[in-house]
Design a protein around this motif. Structure first.
Motif, short mmCIF file in Angstrom:
data_model
loop_
_atom_site.label_atom_id
_atom_site.label_comp_id
_atom_site.label_asym_id
_atom_site.label_seq_id
_atom_site.Cartn_x
_atom_site.Cartn_y
_atom_site.Cartn_z
N LEU A 49 -86.80 27.32 -16.21
CA LEU A 49 -85.38 27.32 -15.88
C LEU A 49 -84.58 28.24 -16.80
CD1 LEU A 49 -83.14 26.28 -14.10
CD2 LEU A 49 -82.95 24.27 -15.59
N GLY A 50 -84.91 28.25 -18.09
CA GLY A 50 -84.19 29.12 -19.01
C GLY A 50 -84.28 30.59 -18.62
N PRO A 51 -85.49 31.14 -18.46
CA PRO A 51 -85.61 32.53 -18.01
C PRO A 51 -85.07 32.76 -16.61
CG PRO A 51 -87.60 31.86 -19.14
CD PRO A 51 -86.77 30.62 -18.97
N ARG A 52 -85.14 31.76 -15.74
CA ARG A 52 -84.59 31.92 -14.39
C ARG A 52 -83.07 32.15 -14.46
NH1 ARG A 52 -87.03 30.38 -9.49
NH2 ARG A 52 -88.54 29.11 -10.65
N ILE A 53 -82.42 31.41 -15.35
CA ILE A 53 -80.99 31.61 -15.56
C ILE A 53 -80.72 33.03 -16.07
CG2 ILE A 53 -79.00 30.91 -16.96
CD1 ILE A 53 -80.17 28.04 -16.87
N MET A 54 -81.57 33.50 -16.98
CA MET A 54 -81.39 34.86 -17.51
C MET A 54 -81.61 35.90 -16.43
SD MET A 54 -80.33 34.33 -20.49
CE MET A 54 -80.29 36.02 -21.07
N HIS A 55 -82.57 35.66 -15.54
CA HIS A 55 -82.78 36.59 -14.42
C HIS A 55 -81.51 36.68 -13.58
CE1 HIS A 55 -83.94 37.50 -10.20
NE2 HIS A 55 -84.70 38.42 -10.78
N ALA A 56 -80.83 35.56 -13.42
CA ALA A 56 -79.63 35.54 -12.59
C ALA A 56 -78.47 36.31 -13.22
CB ALA A 56 -79.22 34.10 -12.31
N ILE A 57 -78.39 36.31 -14.55
CA ILE A 57 -77.21 36.88 -15.20
C ILE A 57 -77.44 38.26 -15.81
CG2 ILE A 57 -76.28 34.58 -15.64
CD1 ILE A 57 -77.08 34.82 -18.53
N LEU A 58 -78.67 38.66 -16.06
CA LEU A 58 -78.94 39.96 -16.67
C LEU A 58 -78.71 41.09 -15.66
CD1 LEU A 58 -82.13 39.20 -18.79
CD2 LEU A 58 -79.90 39.91 -19.67
N PRO A 59 -78.34 42.28 -16.14
CA PRO A 59 -78.07 43.41 -15.25
C PRO A 59 -79.36 44.12 -14.80
CG PRO A 59 -77.67 44.06 -17.51
CD PRO A 59 -78.00 42.58 -17.55
N ILE A 60 -80.19 43.39 -14.11
CA ILE A 60 -81.46 43.94 -13.60
C ILE A 60 -81.16 44.62 -12.25
CG2 ILE A 60 -83.82 43.42 -12.90
CD1 ILE A 60 -83.52 40.82 -14.58
N PRO A 61 -81.51 45.88 -12.08
CA PRO A 61 -81.17 46.57 -10.83
C PRO A 61 -81.97 46.04 -9.64
CG PRO A 61 -82.60 47.94 -12.19
CD PRO A 61 -82.22 46.75 -13.02
N GLU A 62 -81.28 45.81 -8.53
CA GLU A 62 -81.92 45.39 -7.28
C GLU A 62 -82.90 44.24 -7.50
OE1 GLU A 62 -83.68 48.89 -5.63
OE2 GLU A 62 -81.76 49.94 -5.42
N LYS A 63 -82.41 43.21 -8.20
CA LYS A 63 -83.31 42.13 -8.61
C LYS A 63 -83.54 41.09 -7.53
CE LYS A 63 -79.47 39.80 -10.96
NZ LYS A 63 -78.99 39.34 -12.28
N GLY A 64 -82.68 41.01 -6.55
CA GLY A 64 -82.88 40.03 -5.49
C GLY A 64 -82.59 38.61 -5.95
N SER A 65 -83.18 37.65 -5.25
CA SER A 65 -82.91 36.23 -5.48
C SER A 65 -83.61 35.71 -6.73
CB SER A 65 -83.39 35.41 -4.27
OG SER A 65 -83.34 34.03 -4.55
N SER A 66 -82.96 34.73 -7.37
CA SER A 66 -83.58 34.04 -8.51
C SER A 66 -84.37 32.81 -8.07
CB SER A 66 -82.51 33.63 -9.52
OG SER A 66 -81.83 34.76 -10.04
N GLY A 67 -84.47 32.58 -6.76
CA GLY A 67 -85.30 31.49 -6.24
C GLY A 67 -84.81 30.11 -6.56
N TRP A 68 -83.51 29.88 -6.41
CA TRP A 68 -82.95 28.58 -6.78
C TRP A 68 -83.42 27.46 -5.86
CZ3 TRP A 68 -81.51 28.27 -11.46
CH2 TRP A 68 -80.95 29.37 -12.11
N ASP A 69 -83.85 27.79 -4.66
CA ASP A 69 -84.34 26.75 -3.76
C ASP A 69 -85.65 26.14 -4.25
OD1 ASP A 69 -85.58 29.24 -3.30
OD2 ASP A 69 -86.16 28.66 -1.27
#
Length: 242
Positions: free
Chosen positions: A198-218
């Motif tokens: 969950l910690g890295p998933r949150i970071m995936h959601a907020i970091l400026p990663i180009p064209e990163k798509g969904s963080s898979g919250w489902d």
């Protein structure tokens, strides 16, 4: 070094080296590209080794909310300390994920597939089936905690004189995580740790990663709920057998 900082820094190292090996294997253009599952599981095991070496003398190196909860259930850890440990573990996991992004920033830009970028940060199932996926996480975490309960300290002779193993005391849990990854990791990626996912998933959601798509919250609830259930089952069985 306090218990809080030990858990934070130890968890940070686990994620830096664990998610780091994933990045090295799957991101485009890295030196380790396509080196495979053995490399990933070995990197995670050695990441755990590093984290336990750092945190062990100060906090007991839980580095995982499931470990803190299981130890509290069995009376080996104070419930009052669980929130503080969990907060440190989540903070450390998020910081470790940030460092992985900074380390592999150029490769995130050259990698085109959004799912590959997300996989550096968080787990996802090989076959999406919520019941099967949560069972996988329950079993993996059960194995982790149940074996940990039976770790013994080094002792010598009939009087059981303690043997100081130093940093080598971190080796058993590292081998255990390696075994879980090799044998049980193929279904969900063996999160077996709510903070790790969950910690890295949150970071995936907020970091400026180009064209990163969904963080898979489902799916995000599975690697949180599954390990907690698995830790409780392991603790309950341990108490029953004891």
């Amino acid at each position: 070094m306090s218990e809080f900082t030990a858990e934070l820094i130890g968890t940070m190292f686990v994620i830096l080296l664990g998610n780091g090996v994933v990045a090295n294997v799957i991101l485009t253009g890295t030196k380790g590209h396509n080196s495979g599952w053995i490399v990933i599981t070995t990197g995670w095991a050695l990441g755990v080794f590093a984290g336990v070496v750092i945190a062990g003398p100060y906090s007991g190196a839980h580095l995982n909310p499931a470990v803190s909860i299981a130890l509290a259930i069995t009376g080996q850890f104070a419930w009052a300390k669980v929130p503080m440990y969990v907060a440190a573990q989540f903070a450390g996991a998020m910081l470790g994920a940030l460092l992985v992004f900074l380390m592999y920033r150029d490769h995130f830009f050259t990698t085109k597939d959004p799912g590959t970028k997300a996989a550096v940060f968080c787990t996802s199932p090989a076959i999406r089936n919520p019941l099967s996926n949560i069972i996988s996480e329950v079993i993996g975490t059960f194995v982790l905690l149940f074996v940990i309960f039976y770790f013994t300290k080094g002792e010598l002779g009939a009087d059981k004189t303690p043997i100081g193993l130093g940093s080598l005391g971190a080796l058993p849990v590292s081998l255990l995580v390696w075994a879980i990854g090799l044998s049980l990791g193929g279904t969900t990626g063996y999160a077996i740790n709510p903070a790790r996912d969950l910690g890295p998933r949150i970071m995936h959601a907020i970091l400026p990663i180009p064209e990163k798509g969904s963080s898979g919250w489902d799916y995000a609830w599975v690697p949180v709920v599954g390990p907690i259930i698995g830790s409780a089952v392991a603790a309950g069985l341990y108490l029953y057998l004891k």
